[in-house]
Design a protein around this motif. Sequence first.
Motif, PDB file in Angstrom:
ATOM      1  N   ALA A  19      -1.304  -3.063  29.402  1.00  0.00           N
ATOM      2  CA  ALA A  19      -1.430  -1.864  30.231  1.00  0.00           C
ATOM      3  C   ALA A  19      -0.264  -1.700  31.181  1.00  0.00           C
ATOM      4  N   LEU A  20       0.296  -2.823  31.632  1.00  0.00           N
ATOM      5  CA  LEU A  20       1.324  -2.744  32.668  1.00  0.00           C
ATOM      6  C   LEU A  20       2.711  -3.155  32.176  1.00  0.00           C
ATOM      7  N   HIS A  21       2.880  -3.298  30.867  1.00  0.00           N
ATOM      8  CA  HIS A  21       4.165  -3.779  30.369  1.00  0.00           C
ATOM      9  C   HIS A  21       5.301  -2.848  30.790  1.00  0.00           C
ATOM     10  N   ALA A  22       5.106  -1.567  30.557  1.00  0.00           N
ATOM     11  CA  ALA A  22       6.154  -0.605  30.913  1.00  0.00           C
ATOM     12  C   ALA A  22       6.340  -0.540  32.416  1.00  0.00           C
ATOM     13  N   THR A  23       5.249  -0.634  33.138  1.00  0.00           N
ATOM     14  CA  THR A  23       5.322  -0.569  34.594  1.00  0.00           C
ATOM     15  C   THR A  23       6.129  -1.723  35.168  1.00  0.00           C
ATOM     16  N   CYS A  24       5.780  -2.932  34.724  1.00  0.00           N
ATOM     17  CA  CYS A  24       6.448  -4.103  35.276  1.00  0.00           C
ATOM     18  C   CYS A  24       7.931  -4.111  34.935  1.00  0.00           C
ATOM     19  N   ALA A  25       8.278  -3.544  33.797  1.00  0.00           N
ATOM     20  CA  ALA A  25       9.678  -3.524  33.387  1.00  0.00           C
ATOM     21  C   ALA A  25      10.522  -2.641  34.283  1.00  0.00           C
ATOM     22  N   HIS A  26       9.881  -1.714  34.983  1.00  0.00           N
ATOM     23  CA  HIS A  26      10.623  -0.767  35.810  1.00  0.00           C
ATOM     24  C   HIS A  26      10.322  -0.925  37.295  1.00  0.00           C
ATOM     25  N   LEU A  27       9.711  -2.036  37.657  1.00  0.00           N
ATOM     26  CA  LEU A  27       9.362  -2.204  39.071  1.00  0.00           C
ATOM     27  C   LEU A  27      10.602  -2.173  39.950  1.00  0.00           C
ATOM     28  N   LEU A 324       4.146  11.350  35.113  1.00  0.00           N
ATOM     29  CA  LEU A 324       5.415  10.676  34.841  1.00  0.00           C
ATOM     30  C   LEU A 324       6.089  10.203  36.128  1.00  0.00           C
ATOM     31  N   LYS A 325       5.823  10.900  37.239  1.00  0.00           N
ATOM     32  CA  LYS A 325       6.377  10.464  38.515  1.00  0.00           C
ATOM     33  C   LYS A 325       5.694   9.198  39.026  1.00  0.00           C
ATOM     34  N   LEU A 326       4.463   8.948  38.566  1.00  0.00           N
ATOM     35  CA  LEU A 326       3.697   7.795  39.029  1.00  0.00           C
ATOM     36  C   LEU A 326       3.923   6.559  38.168  1.00  0.00           C
ATOM     37  N   ILE A 327       4.010   6.756  36.855  1.00  0.00           N
ATOM     38  CA  ILE A 327       4.107   5.622  35.930  1.00  0.00           C
ATOM     39  C   ILE A 327       5.402   4.841  36.171  1.00  0.00           C
ATOM     40  N   THR A 329       6.081   3.011  38.866  1.00  0.00           N
ATOM     41  CA  THR A 329       6.415   2.793  40.267  1.00  0.00           C
ATOM     42  C   THR A 329       5.711   1.551  40.796  1.00  0.00           C
ATOM     43  N   TRP A 330       6.208   1.060  41.912  1.00  0.00           N
ATOM     44  CA  TRP A 330       5.585  -0.105  42.547  1.00  0.00           C
ATOM     45  C   TRP A 330       4.126   0.167  42.899  1.00  0.00           C
ATOM     46  N   ASN A 331       3.855   1.334  43.505  1.00  0.00           N
ATOM     47  CA  ASN A 331       2.496   1.633  43.933  1.00  0.00           C
ATOM     48  C   ASN A 331       1.534   1.758  42.764  1.00  0.00           C
ATOM     49  N   GLN A 332       2.007   2.257  41.637  1.00  0.00           N
ATOM     50  CA  GLN A 332       1.143   2.353  40.474  1.00  0.00           C
ATOM     51  C   GLN A 332       0.808   0.959  39.936  1.00  0.00           C
ATOM     52  N   ALA A 333       1.808   0.095  39.903  1.00  0.00           N
ATOM     53  CA  ALA A 333       1.572  -1.280  39.456  1.00  0.00           C
ATOM     54  C   ALA A 333       0.661  -2.023  40.421  1.00  0.00           C
ATOM     55  N   ALA A 334       0.866  -1.793  41.717  1.00  0.00           N
ATOM     56  CA  ALA A 334       0.019  -2.447  42.715  1.00  0.00           C
ATOM     57  C   ALA A 334      -1.423  -1.994  42.578  1.00  0.00           C
ATOM     58  N   ALA A 335      -1.634  -0.696  42.324  1.00  0.00           N
ATOM     59  CA  ALA A 335      -2.993  -0.185  42.150  1.00  0.00           C
ATOM     60  C   ALA A 335      -3.652  -0.813  40.929  1.00  0.00           C
TER      61      ALA A 335
END
Length: 349
Positions: A19-27, A324-327, A329-335
């Motif tokens: 679920a967070l692979h893409a998110t963590c890659a762009h933190l 797309l503005k949320l995916i 981001t740090w805050n999205q990953a933190a949530a």
Amino acid sequence: MAGRMMLKHCRRRHCFRQALHATCAHLCPPPTANPSLPMYYTRHQSFHHTSFHNTDASPSQSYEPKHPTNVRISIKDNVKIKSLGQGIVNVVLSRPNKLNSLCIPMFEAIAEAASMLKNDRELNKDLRVIIISGEGRAFCSGLDAKGVALSGPKSSLNKLLKRPSGYGGDDGPGNLAQDICYLWRKLPVPVIAVLHGYCFGGGLQIALGADFRFATPDCKLSIMESRWGLIPDMSASIVLRELVRIDVAKELTMTGRIIDAVEAESLGLVTRCVDDPMEEAMKVAREVIGRSPDSVAASKELFQTAWMEADDATCLEKETTLQLKLIGTWNQAAAAGRQFGINLPYWNR
């Protein structure tokens, strides 16, 4: 370091990793690497502003917050801005001897408060929720016709109807009368109106400009302008269409009928009737501050953009644009991390 810990934890949880692979890659870098993006803290954050002065919490009046208010701004002696801690701010209409009715200085003070909370970085850097309440026996009893007349009818009318007012920016769509209601819709945080006593005319339109309205069951509400041979012209045409059927809006506007909050809730004007609306507002505020400030802001923008006027294609496009503005981001990953017990702090917007 926080990012590495999060990735390590993700490896132990295959579904979370996916679920967070893409998110963590762009933190983004950790917060300490970017001082311009301060974290939200759970401890009280004092405001810093030249017009602030320290004050002890005033004695509790009708639905005053039961929480420490260490710092306050007073605007034209008609509006107070208090910090309740954790990014929660209480905007208090403070003309209790006149039931918080709207004279010209009160109009200006409310618009200035909304403008400051949107534009003053020292005020809004930790802002998460705004609660609007009224001091004394009423939320707001509407226009102070005598006070406005004594200020000079012609000059007062010019101040109220000049467009743009300046409080919403040089290209703001509203005049002063409209901006004390409309500007709350433009803030990227939830605005909660706490209603008691009387909520008439312009006072009701201020409340309708908020995102939620909690009221005591015996609170009296009215679109009262017809009693003066006028129409509700303080953004009512925007807010009423989002909340009630057109026949209900017409009936309440044409008759000026006074209703209690129980009926108002059944019609959609009030979110909930509760015995202690301030405590209910604080309960909701505490839930909101546990969510990503970015997703909360995007949710407000999405519904206010797409709820009424936009066609299907515009609504669907807006959803995607905001998402797309949320995916990533740090805050999205933190949530997302909090759903798996990883408690990372949110960054300021």
